[in-house]
Design a protein around this motif. Structure first.
Motif, PDB file in Angstrom:
ATOM      1  N   SER A 264       7.169  -9.108  -3.243  1.00 51.53           N
ATOM      2  CA  SER A 264       7.694  -7.747  -3.145  1.00 51.53           C
ATOM      3  C   SER A 264       6.764  -6.747  -3.833  1.00 51.53           C
ATOM      4  CB  SER A 264       9.090  -7.680  -3.771  1.00 51.53           C
ATOM      5  OG  SER A 264       9.577  -6.366  -3.754  1.00 51.53           O
ATOM      6  N   ILE A 265       6.250  -7.121  -4.988  1.00 52.71           N
ATOM      7  CA  ILE A 265       5.308  -6.247  -5.710  1.00 52.71           C
ATOM      8  C   ILE A 265       4.049  -6.034  -4.881  1.00 52.71           C
ATOM      9  CG2 ILE A 265       3.757  -6.120  -7.713  1.00 52.71           C
ATOM     10  CD1 ILE A 265       6.042  -7.458  -9.341  1.00 52.71           C
ATOM     11  N   LEU A 266       3.535  -7.087  -4.277  1.00 50.90           N
ATOM     12  CA  LEU A 266       2.326  -6.957  -3.455  1.00 50.90           C
ATOM     13  C   LEU A 266       2.571  -6.066  -2.236  1.00 50.90           C
ATOM     14  CD1 LEU A 266       0.841 -10.571  -3.559  1.00 50.90           C
ATOM     15  CD2 LEU A 266       0.015  -8.528  -4.739  1.00 50.90           C
ATOM     16  N   ARG A 267       3.745  -6.158  -1.647  1.00 51.11           N
ATOM     17  CA  ARG A 267       4.053  -5.359  -0.451  1.00 51.11           C
ATOM     18  C   ARG A 267       4.363  -3.907  -0.779  1.00 51.11           C
ATOM     19  NH1 ARG A 267       7.823  -9.766   2.536  1.00 51.11           N
ATOM     20  NH2 ARG A 267       6.147 -10.989   3.451  1.00 51.11           N
ATOM     21  N   LYS A 268       5.204  -3.712  -1.778  1.00 50.92           N
ATOM     22  CA  LYS A 268       5.713  -2.368  -2.074  1.00 50.92           C
ATOM     23  C   LYS A 268       4.967  -1.662  -3.201  1.00 50.92           C
ATOM     24  CE  LYS A 268      10.377  -3.721  -0.750  1.00 50.92           C
ATOM     25  NZ  LYS A 268      11.730  -3.947  -1.256  1.00 50.92           N
ATOM     26  N   GLY A 269       4.306  -2.415  -4.019  1.00 52.27           N
ATOM     27  CA  GLY A 269       3.622  -1.827  -5.170  1.00 52.27           C
ATOM     28  C   GLY A 269       4.469  -1.914  -6.432  1.00 52.27           C
ATOM     29  N   LEU A 270       3.865  -1.518  -7.498  1.00 53.46           N
ATOM     30  CA  LEU A 270       4.498  -1.548  -8.817  1.00 53.46           C
ATOM     31  C   LEU A 270       4.555  -0.123  -9.328  1.00 53.46           C
ATOM     32  CD1 LEU A 270       5.368  -3.622 -11.070  1.00 53.46           C
ATOM     33  CD2 LEU A 270       3.050  -3.407 -11.936  1.00 53.46           C
ATOM     34  N   ARG A 271       5.725   0.334  -9.749  1.00 54.49           N
ATOM     35  CA  ARG A 271       5.843   1.709 -10.238  1.00 54.49           C
ATOM     36  C   ARG A 271       5.048   1.852 -11.541  1.00 54.49           C
ATOM     37  NH1 ARG A 271       9.028   2.310 -14.582  1.00 54.49           N
ATOM     38  NH2 ARG A 271      10.560   0.709 -15.004  1.00 54.49           N
ATOM     39  N   PRO A 272       4.450   3.012 -11.745  1.00 54.95           N
ATOM     40  CA  PRO A 272       3.679   3.220 -12.975  1.00 54.95           C
ATOM     41  C   PRO A 272       4.598   3.291 -14.191  1.00 54.95           C
ATOM     42  CG  PRO A 272       3.705   5.215 -11.638  1.00 54.95           C
ATOM     43  CD  PRO A 272       4.407   4.158 -10.855  1.00 54.95           C
ATOM     44  N   GLN A 273       4.097   2.788 -15.287  1.00 53.45           N
ATOM     45  CA  GLN A 273       4.784   2.870 -16.574  1.00 53.45           C
ATOM     46  C   GLN A 273       3.752   3.356 -17.589  1.00 53.45           C
ATOM     47  OE1 GLN A 273       7.521  -0.574 -17.375  1.00 53.45           O
ATOM     48  NE2 GLN A 273       6.508  -1.372 -15.544  1.00 53.45           N
TER      49      GLN A 273
END
Length: 179
Positions: A145-154
């Motif tokens: 899911s992270i690879l497909r949708k990305g990771l939100r910035p923190q």
């Protein structure tokens, strides 16, 4: 994370005049820059998201000053730090003025997929989401899911710097006004 270098407007002109200041003013200026660097490091550590604490514990402060300049490097050597700071995929968010720095990480890989799954698996178990063999399946699904949708910035480092920058400018102005 490679070191981020910031140029505070007016600092170069200040350093050019630095030799003309007496020792007391030089020490006051150096103390203020040092205090600001420590504050940025401290705030970046507070802002950093924590799973196992690797990112937070890796945030360093290194002095590289000489007799004419006060230079402090604040950063981290954790490979995934830029992806935490700016996000990934369609969720990337780069603050104004940092695009040239962030662009060096575009398209680079922060690690191996297997390492990602293992780290997520550890997180899944720690949070009690799943255990045993099931944790690997859950971690794999999250990684995909992270690879497909990305990771939100923190973001952790840039906000710490941006919050401290105006305070440092005011402190320097105050020292020079009282000189």
């Amino acid at each position: 994370m490679d070191t981020i270098t910031f140029d505070i407007t007016g600092m170069n002109e200040l350093f050019e005049k630095f030799d003309k200041f007496d020792a007391k003013i030089k020490n006051s200026l150096k103390d203020e820059v040092n205090a600001s660097a420590l504050k940025i490091q401290s705030d970046a550590k507070k802002n950093a998201p924590v799973n196992l604490g690797s990112l937070r514990n890796s945030i360093y402060l290194k002095e590289m000053s000489d007799n004419t300049k006060f230079i402090y490097s604040i950063g981290t050597n954790v490979k995934y730090a830029p992806y935490i700071e700016f996000g990934t995929g369609g969720k990337v968010n780069i603050p104004a003025g940092f695009s040239s720095y962030a662009s060096q990480f575009k398209g680079k890989k922060g690690g191996k997929f297997k390492e990602m799954v293992l780290a997520i698996m550890e997180w899944v178990q720690k949070k009690g989401i799943a255990s045993g063999k099931q944790s690997k399946s859950v971690a794999y699904a999250i990684a995909i899911s992270i690879l497909r949708k990305g990771l939100r910035p923190q973001p952790f480092l840039i906000p710490a710097f941006e919050a401290e920058k105006p305070k440092l400018k005011n402190k320097i102005k105050e020292i020079l006004a009282n000189a």
